[in-house]
Design a protein around this motif. Structure first.
Motif, PDB file in Angstrom:
ATOM      1  N   ALA A 122       0.841  -1.198   0.000  1.00  0.00           N
ATOM      2  CA  ALA A 122       0.000   0.000   0.000  1.00  0.00           C
ATOM      3  C   ALA A 122       0.877   1.249   0.000  1.00  0.00           C
ATOM      4  O   ALA A 122       1.520   1.554   0.997  1.00  0.00           O
ATOM      5  N   ALA A 130      -6.956   6.873   6.407  1.00  0.00           N
ATOM      6  CA  ALA A 130      -7.996   5.843   6.527  1.00  0.00           C
ATOM      7  C   ALA A 130      -9.158   6.378   7.348  1.00  0.00           C
ATOM      8  O   ALA A 130      -8.962   7.149   8.293  1.00  0.00           O
ATOM      9  N   PRO A 150     -11.687  -2.072   5.249  1.00  0.00           N
ATOM     10  CA  PRO A 150     -12.029  -2.452   3.870  1.00  0.00           C
ATOM     11  C   PRO A 150     -10.793  -2.895   3.094  1.00  0.00           C
ATOM     12  O   PRO A 150      -9.666  -2.508   3.405  1.00  0.00           O
ATOM     13  N   GLU A 151     -11.025  -3.720   2.090  1.00  0.00           N
ATOM     14  CA  GLU A 151      -9.923  -4.168   1.224  1.00  0.00           C
ATOM     15  C   GLU A 151      -9.612  -3.087   0.186  1.00  0.00           C
ATOM     16  O   GLU A 151     -10.514  -2.461  -0.364  1.00  0.00           O
ATOM     17  N   ILE A 152      -8.336  -2.866  -0.032  1.00  0.00           N
ATOM     18  CA  ILE A 152      -7.873  -2.022  -1.134  1.00  0.00           C
ATOM     19  C   ILE A 152      -7.164  -2.973  -2.085  1.00  0.00           C
ATOM     20  O   ILE A 152      -6.073  -3.480  -1.775  1.00  0.00           O
ATOM     21  N   LYS A 153      -7.793  -3.278  -3.210  1.00  0.00           N
ATOM     22  CA  LYS A 153      -7.330  -4.326  -4.129  1.00  0.00           C
ATOM     23  C   LYS A 153      -5.824  -4.215  -4.422  1.00  0.00           C
ATOM     24  O   LYS A 153      -5.330  -3.157  -4.800  1.00  0.00           O
ATOM     25  N   ARG A 155      -3.412  -4.024  -2.544  1.00  0.00           N
ATOM     26  CA  ARG A 155      -2.637  -3.157  -1.650  1.00  0.00           C
ATOM     27  C   ARG A 155      -2.823  -3.501  -0.175  1.00  0.00           C
ATOM     28  O   ARG A 155      -1.886  -3.504   0.586  1.00  0.00           O
ATOM     29  N   LEU A 156      -4.074  -3.734   0.222  1.00  0.00           N
ATOM     30  CA  LEU A 156      -4.380  -3.946   1.637  1.00  0.00           C
ATOM     31  C   LEU A 156      -5.529  -4.943   1.740  1.00  0.00           C
ATOM     32  O   LEU A 156      -6.558  -4.771   1.093  1.00  0.00           O
ATOM     33  N   TYR A 157      -5.320  -5.991   2.549  1.00  0.00           N
ATOM     34  CA  TYR A 157      -6.367  -6.990   2.750  1.00  0.00           C
ATOM     35  C   TYR A 157      -7.283  -6.546   3.873  1.00  0.00           C
ATOM     36  O   TYR A 157      -6.826  -6.132   4.932  1.00  0.00           O
ATOM     37  N   GLY A 158      -8.571  -6.639   3.640  1.00  0.00           N
ATOM     38  CA  GLY A 158      -9.544  -6.198   4.623  1.00  0.00           C
ATOM     39  C   GLY A 158      -9.842  -7.246   5.677  1.00  0.00           C
ATOM     40  O   GLY A 158      -9.438  -8.407   5.580  1.00  0.00           O
TER      41      GLY A 158
END
Length: 169
Positions: A122, A130, A150-153, A155-158
């Motif tokens: 990310a 955030a 929330p998930e950021i495709k 980049r960050l797993y929700g």
């Protein structure tokens, strides 16, 4: 009549001069009880996070140990900052605020807004803002924050994060 404390007055009796110090002592003794019931610390210590990730097929770290602080400005607003070992096994820092104007008993609802860093996928591990929905339960000494991340495709797993906390005395 001459009182024991040296006051001379025809209208002052020994009972009256003796009662004044007792009344003063009684009023003084009664006030600490009221003060002890209303004093609570505005500072909480947070012990990192535990995150249940939505993407269970990735090698993500669910326990996210760390240390943080919350400082209550009023019933609705708290400042927070800390450091933890994130789901990608890298260290993250955060600084932000909780705004929780809705209440039901010991449960508070609102949002956490802040800046995070340390997630390699990310923004190259750099800082990013955030805004997360958060529910908080607080007892006299212990509490918990639950956030939806929330998930950021790519980049960050929700996931759902749990953060336990302890009120300093």
């Amino acid at each position: 009549f001459q009182a024991e404390d040296g006051i001379r007055d025809k209208l002052v009796t020994g009972v009256q001069t003796c009662a004044l110090p007792i009344f003063g002592f009684g009023a003084w003794v009664g006030t600490p009880m009221a003060r002890a019931q209303t004093v609570t610390s505005p500072i909480w210590i947070n012990a990192g996070f535990y995150t249940i990730h939505f993407a269970r097929n990735h090698a993500l770290r669910d326990p996210n140990p760390g240390m943080g602080l919350e400082y209550s400005l009023n019933d609705d607003l708290r400042l927070t900052a800390g450091r933890f070992l994130n789901s990608d096994s890298a260290y993250s820092n955060y600084v932000g605020a909780y705004y929780q104007p809705w209440r039901q008993g010991s449960l508070k609802l609102g949002v956490a807004a802040g800046l995070f860093d340390g997630y390699p996928r990310a923004f190259g591990g750099g800082g990013f803002p955030a805004l997360l929905p958060v529910a908080t339960w607080e007892g006299e000494s212990f509490g918990a924050n639950v956030s939806f991340v929330p998930e950021i495709k790519n980049r960050l797993y929700g996931g759902i994060s749990l953060q336990l906390k302890y009120r300093l005395r």
